[in-house]
Design a protein around this motif. Structure first.
Motif, PDB file in Angstrom:
ATOM      1  N   MET A 130       0.705  -1.162  -0.077  1.00 29.72           N
ATOM      2  CA  MET A 130       0.074   0.076   0.023  1.00 29.72           C
ATOM      3  C   MET A 130       0.941   1.164  -0.031  1.00 29.72           C
ATOM      4  SD  MET A 130      -3.140   0.695   2.357  1.00 29.72           S
ATOM      5  CE  MET A 130      -2.632   1.349   3.998  1.00 29.72           C
ATOM      6  N   SER A 131       0.408   2.091  -0.763  1.00 31.09           N
ATOM      7  CA  SER A 131       1.514   3.492  -0.886  1.00 31.09           C
ATOM      8  C   SER A 131       1.030   4.570   0.114  1.00 31.09           C
ATOM      9  CB  SER A 131       1.343   3.949  -2.242  1.00 31.09           C
ATOM     10  OG  SER A 131       0.201   4.947  -2.335  1.00 31.09           O
ATOM     11  N   ALA A 132       1.957   5.059   0.512  1.00 34.93           N
ATOM     12  CA  ALA A 132       1.663   5.960   1.708  1.00 34.93           C
ATOM     13  C   ALA A 132       0.498   7.073   1.082  1.00 34.93           C
ATOM     14  CB  ALA A 132       3.032   6.723   1.731  1.00 34.93           C
ATOM     15  N   LEU A 133       0.327   7.459   0.111  1.00 33.82           N
ATOM     16  CA  LEU A 133      -0.791   8.259  -0.695  1.00 33.82           C
ATOM     17  C   LEU A 133      -2.270   7.737   0.022  1.00 33.82           C
ATOM     18  CD1 LEU A 133       0.736   9.422  -3.847  1.00 33.82           C
ATOM     19  CD2 LEU A 133       0.441  10.685  -1.774  1.00 33.82           C
ATOM     20  N   GLU A 134      -2.389   6.350   0.147  1.00 32.90           N
ATOM     21  CA  GLU A 134      -3.707   5.982   0.245  1.00 32.90           C
ATOM     22  C   GLU A 134      -4.156   6.192   1.675  1.00 32.90           C
ATOM     23  OE1 GLU A 134      -4.079   1.634  -0.853  1.00 32.90           O
ATOM     24  OE2 GLU A 134      -2.497   2.229  -2.251  1.00 32.90           O
ATOM     25  N   HIS A 135      -3.125   6.721   2.660  1.00 26.37           N
ATOM     26  CA  HIS A 135      -3.420   7.160   4.030  1.00 26.37           C
ATOM     27  C   HIS A 135      -4.110   8.537   3.877  1.00 26.37           C
ATOM     28  CE1 HIS A 135      -1.624   3.834   5.917  1.00 26.37           C
ATOM     29  NE2 HIS A 135      -0.431   4.168   5.223  1.00 26.37           N
ATOM     30  N   LEU A 136      -4.132   9.048   2.789  1.00 19.96           N
ATOM     31  CA  LEU A 136      -4.645  10.460   2.519  1.00 19.96           C
ATOM     32  C   LEU A 136      -6.045  10.751   2.997  1.00 19.96           C
ATOM     33  CD1 LEU A 136      -2.816  12.585  -0.139  1.00 19.96           C
ATOM     34  CD2 LEU A 136      -2.735  12.648   2.382  1.00 19.96           C
ATOM     35  N   PRO A 137      -6.323  11.757   3.778  1.00 23.04           N
ATOM     36  CA  PRO A 137      -7.795  11.919   3.986  1.00 23.04           C
ATOM     37  C   PRO A 137      -8.575  12.150   2.621  1.00 23.04           C
ATOM     38  CG  PRO A 137      -6.570  13.321   4.989  1.00 23.04           C
ATOM     39  CD  PRO A 137      -5.758  12.536   4.266  1.00 23.04           C
ATOM     40  N   GLU A 138      -9.600  11.802   2.419  1.00 23.01           N
ATOM     41  CA  GLU A 138     -10.450  12.203   1.182  1.00 23.01           C
ATOM     42  C   GLU A 138     -11.679  12.963   1.729  1.00 23.01           C
ATOM     43  OE1 GLU A 138      -9.874  11.235  -1.911  1.00 23.01           O
ATOM     44  OE2 GLU A 138      -8.148  10.119  -1.572  1.00 23.01           O
ATOM     45  N   ILE A 139     -11.321  14.095   2.025  1.00 23.29           N
ATOM     46  CA  ILE A 139     -12.325  15.309   2.418  1.00 23.29           C
ATOM     47  C   ILE A 139     -13.096  15.626   1.279  1.00 23.29           C
ATOM     48  CG2 ILE A 139     -12.758  17.354   3.690  1.00 23.29           C
ATOM     49  CD1 ILE A 139      -9.942  16.804   4.779  1.00 23.29           C
ATOM     50  N   ASP A 140     -14.502  15.045   1.225  1.00 27.92           N
ATOM     51  CA  ASP A 140     -14.957  15.574  -0.043  1.00 27.92           C
ATOM     52  C   ASP A 140     -16.576  16.307   0.702  1.00 27.92           C
ATOM     53  OD1 ASP A 140     -16.261  13.194   0.566  1.00 27.92           O
ATOM     54  OD2 ASP A 140     -15.726  12.263  -0.938  1.00 27.92           O
ATOM     55  N   ASN A 141     -16.739  16.098   2.043  1.00 25.88           N
ATOM     56  CA  ASN A 141     -17.960  16.197   2.306  1.00 25.88           C
ATOM     57  C   ASN A 141     -18.143  17.745   3.240  1.00 25.88           C
ATOM     58  OD1 ASN A 141     -20.891  15.794   2.618  1.00 25.88           O
ATOM     59  ND2 ASN A 141     -20.593  14.521   4.395  1.00 25.88           N
ATOM     60  N   GLY A 142     -17.078  18.603   2.421  1.00 19.38           N
ATOM     61  CA  GLY A 142     -17.473  20.068   3.035  1.00 19.38           C
ATOM     62  C   GLY A 142     -16.823  20.167   4.331  1.00 19.38           C
ATOM     63  N   LEU A 143     -17.183  21.135   4.922  1.00 20.25           N
ATOM     64  CA  LEU A 143     -16.727  21.664   5.994  1.00 20.25           C
ATOM     65  C   LEU A 143     -18.088  22.022   7.157  1.00 20.25           C
ATOM     66  CD1 LEU A 143     -13.871  24.268   6.364  1.00 20.25           C
ATOM     67  CD2 LEU A 143     -15.955  24.875   7.612  1.00 20.25           C
ATOM     68  N   LEU A 144     -17.942  21.597   8.278  1.00 18.89           N
ATOM     69  CA  LEU A 144     -18.863  21.933   9.494  1.00 18.89           C
ATOM     70  C   LEU A 144     -18.423  22.463  10.473  1.00 18.89           C
ATOM     71  CD1 LEU A 144     -22.008  21.266   9.936  1.00 18.89           C
ATOM     72  CD2 LEU A 144     -21.007  19.509  11.565  1.00 18.89           C
ATOM     73  N   ARG A 145     -19.028  23.729  10.731  1.00 18.00           N
ATOM     74  CA  ARG A 145     -18.558  24.471  11.855  1.00 18.00           C
ATOM     75  C   ARG A 145     -19.486  24.185  12.985  1.00 18.00           C
ATOM     76  NH1 ARG A 145     -15.937  30.222  10.619  1.00 18.00           N
ATOM     77  NH2 ARG A 145     -15.348  29.946  12.555  1.00 18.00           N
ATOM     78  N   PHE A 146     -19.110  23.674  14.195  1.00 22.48           N
ATOM     79  CA  PHE A 146     -20.173  23.572  15.355  1.00 22.48           C
ATOM     80  C   PHE A 146     -19.421  24.045  16.733  1.00 22.48           C
ATOM     81  CE2 PHE A 146     -18.006  20.047  17.774  1.00 22.48           C
ATOM     82  CZ  PHE A 146     -17.400  19.476  16.756  1.00 22.48           C
TER      83      PHE A 146
END
Lengths: 304, 426
Positions: B1-17
């Motif tokens: 497994m390459s290191a890049l697969e650890h990268l977070p796949e943030i695609d659901n935007g940003l939530l401020r709470f």
């Protein structure tokens, strides 16, 4: 049928839009702002954000660097090149000039000049009459920063009073100040180190070479790698090793340590950052280690 | 497994709470737990709090130390200001506004709530609904937070008893009915033990709802799911007349952020308060041309006609133009130690416009614990009141309930330049 969930921006687009909004508020509210550009990765992001905010016009502020005289040449060369490429005015003011004036007095010749940047910055603010300084500080860097406003008020002495900050509601920023007072504006307050690297990747931003893996002589001390340079020579008994390293922050040579890494591309750095186990300042800044509260102390004294 | 697969796949935007609770409800521990269980805490930070925990004679690592910010707070062992924290899960990036629970710091709670889309209200299972719980819930609803999560914490100290949770839930619902909260949920948790926060744990098996993190991951990121009118306050006008490029000599770009709604090339727009009309010729972002722009996007608008527009003007769609007003009714929260003086003139900042303002009338002050209305002649710090304001020049506003950006304002004291009040129109 339309879907119920409204379209929203990706997290990077949202952060970018917020930063552009903040930059334009500074330009709209302040008479004479300046953008602090060191050649480091955070301020490199600021320059791209300023391009997005103000092009095709010129930036409504000059760039300024407070040079300790102890910066890596790769970084200051990059700083000059980038300013020239953008066609924007770069002001450099030097801690060494403050030393010559007698306003900065080192405890001993080897003392880190990092904290003395505050003095030179305040002198430059007075010289040019700046009413706002835009900086690349982020709230995730350090405890004291986590509570700082996006538009942060400084009194005549450049002091930050953490107990008496202006309330900051919605995106209605208050960048007003009286003569002699000053606003520090932080457009990427809400970014993390990972966001910065993702933005660098997406925007394909060029960086000084020392951010990428290179072989460098170092001495291992207190869990940090101390670079061996003319300014920081090895002492008797030190074991000098050639190690593959990169810098995560590029401050003053005397207080910025590299980390061991073979990451020689932005992609590899991103992969390391996503899985890293040491915070950015913790791994690399000798000056923050003095006490748990050292950054807060310096901010109160007028540091960025 | 390459290191890049650890990268977070943030695609659901940003939530401020926002997190709020009374003293000792375990708010700092909850945030520490969220950061810890989502693996956002890094080795050196953990190491530092382990050392501090040991120094203070604690047997386990005190996660609340993670959010302990300033020297004064560490000395007093309390939280005195809003702190912002960050974590991401791989799906989403989060910004937490950590608001202090102390009575004297209500202004911080309002500050933190103003940018949040979800609030977590913490209740100590042993204590149930307190005065401060009511206050925080009221403030959250006042500032228009659409999603509210009541987290009944310290379930470990009441033997994870379902009856305790149900009793608190009923008690909360009884008073929350009059607040009109749109989306309200209840979750039993133990921040200390980590139950029902990121992991379900095994001691709350009677609860079959989502964990706290599930709720965060699935809450809508947008402030409202309703379609909103297009509102574009002009921040800055770009006129590069002196550019070496002759094509730019007539360039007039109106720079700002789409605060609500959306806009497309060709749309008919009106500039307020002047009332001049035109059409959108182009939408730009950093030299790139866009066919449309959506809410929260910072862009530059170019119009087909040459109209005089400056900072402080509002561009709207011609069919959705509100009326400029010179008198507003608003709910005002007073934020400064110096009380409001009805005799004085203040500066009111609304979107990118600043106008002089004076109090015409204070209808009543609200007791934020009982919601009772009280007569008052002035306002002190942390007071919340219904106020009528006279303005020297018109502003173009919406009701806060309809539009958070064009319904909000701040009040500035020109002698100190301090932000002394926050208001919501309507």
């Amino acid at each position: 049928m339309s879907t119920l969930t409204k379209q929203t921006l990706s997290h990077l687009d949202w952060l970018e839009a917020e930063a552009i909004h903040i930059l334009r508020e500074v330009a709209g509210q302040c008479a004479n702002p300046v953008l602090l550009f060191s050649g480091g990765k955070d301020s490199i992001c600021l320059l791209r954000l300023a391009e997005k905010a103000f092009r095709p016009g010129r930036f409504p502020f000059p760039l300024m660097h407070i040079d300790t005289g102890h910066n890596y040449k790769e970084v200051t060369d990059f700083r000059d090149k980038r300013a020239a490429e953008l066609g924007e005015r770069l002001i450099v003011r030097s801690v060494e000039d403050s030393m010559a004036r007698g306003t900065v007095v080192l405890k001993h010749p080897g003392e880190s000049r990092n904290k003395h940047q505050s003095v030179t910055l305040l002198e430059a603010i007075e010289e040019f009459g700046f009413d706002a300084c835009i900086g690349g500080a982020r709230r995730d860097e350090e405890k004291a920063r986590a509570k700082e406003r996006i538009m942060s008020f400084r009194d005549e002495f450049g002091q930050w009073d953490p107990k008496n900050q202006r309330p900051e509601l919605w995106n209605l920023y208050n960048a007003r100040s009286h003569k002699g007072e000053n606003i520090r504006a932080f457009p990427i307050s809400n970014w993390t180190e990972l966001d910065v690297w993702q933005y660098i990747q997406r925007e394909q931003l060029e960086l000084p070479s020392i951010y990428f893996a290179h072989t460098r002589p170092v001495v291992r001390k207190n869990g940090l790698l101390q670079p061996v340079t003319e300014l920081t020579p090895a002492r008797d008994g030190d074991v000098v090793e050639d190690v593959l390293v990169r810098f995560r922050t590029v401050g003053d040579i005397t207080c910025t340590a590299p980390v061991e890494s073979d990451a020689d591309t932005v992609e590899k750095i991103l992969a390391e950052t996503a899985t890293t186990t040491i915070t950015e300042r913790g791994a690399t800044r000798m000056d923050d280690q003095t006490s748990e509260a050292s950054m807060e102390q310096r901010k109160k004294e007028g540091y960025f | 497994m390459s290191a890049l697969e650890h990268l977070p796949e943030i695609d659901n935007g940003l939530l401020r709470f926002l997190t709020c609770g009374s003293v000792d409800d375990g708010k700092s521990t909850l945030i520490g737990r969220l950061l810890f269980d989502t693996k956002t805490i890094l080795a050196d930070t953990l190491n530092a709090i382990e050392k501090t925990s040991a120094k203070r004679g604690m047997s386990a690592v005190d996660l609340s130390l993670l959010t302990d910010g300033l020297q004064a707070e560490r000395e007093q062992g309390i939280t005195i200001d809003v702190a912002y924290r960050y974590f991401s899960t791989g799906r989403r990036k989060y910004i937490i506004a950590d608001a202090p629970g102390h009575e004297q710091y209500t202004r911080n709670m309002v500050t933190a709530a103003s940018t949040a889309n979800l609030a977590i209200i913490l209740i100590d299972a042993r204590k149930g609904v307190l005065t401060q719980t009511r206050r925080h819930s009221y403030l959250a609803s006042l500032v228009g937070i659409p999603h509210l999560v009541v987290a009944v914490n310290k379930m470990d100290l009441v033997d994870y008893d379902q009856a305790v949770f149900e009793r608190i839930k009923a008690e909360y619902l009884a008073f929350a009915a009059k607040l009109g909260i749109k989306d309200l949920r209840f979750i039993p948790i133990s921040a200390l033990e980590g139950d029902m926060i990121v992991d379900r744990g095994e001691r709350l098996s009677w609860y079959d709802g989502p964990t706290l993190l599930d709720v965060l991951e699935n809450a809508p990121a947008a402030h409202t799911e309703q379609a909103e009118d297009f509102r574009f306050p002009v921040q800055f006008v770009c006129r590069p007349q002196d550019s070496a490029n002759p094509e730019l000599h007539d360039y007039r770009g109106f720079m700002g952020r789409v605060e609500s709604g959306e806009i497309a090339v060709g749309d008919a727009v009106t500039v307020l308060p002047s009332g001049a009309s035109s059409r959108v010729k182009a939408i730009e972002l950093g030299g790139e041309r866009l066919p449309r722009a959506i809410h929260e996007q910072s862009v530059t608008l170019l119009l087909e006609d040459e109209i005089d527009i400056s900072r402080g003007d509002l561009i709207v769609k011609s069919a959705e133009a509100p009326e400029p007003v010179k008198q507003i009714d608003a709910t005002v929260c007073w934020l400064a130690e110096t009380p409001l003086s009805p005799a004085r003139t203040y500066l009111l900042r609304h979107t990118t416009r600043e106008v002089k303002a004076k109090v015409a009338r204070i209808d009543y002050r609200l007791d934020v614990n009982t919601l009772a209305q009280e007569e008052t002649a002035g306002l002190a710090m942390n007071d919340i009141a219904r106020v009528s304001l006279k303005l020297a020049q018109p502003i173009v506003a919406d009701r806060y309930a309809d539009n958070r950006a064009t319904g909000a304002f701040i009040i500035i004291d020109e002698s100190t330049n301090n932000t002394v009040g926050a208001g919501m129109i309507g």
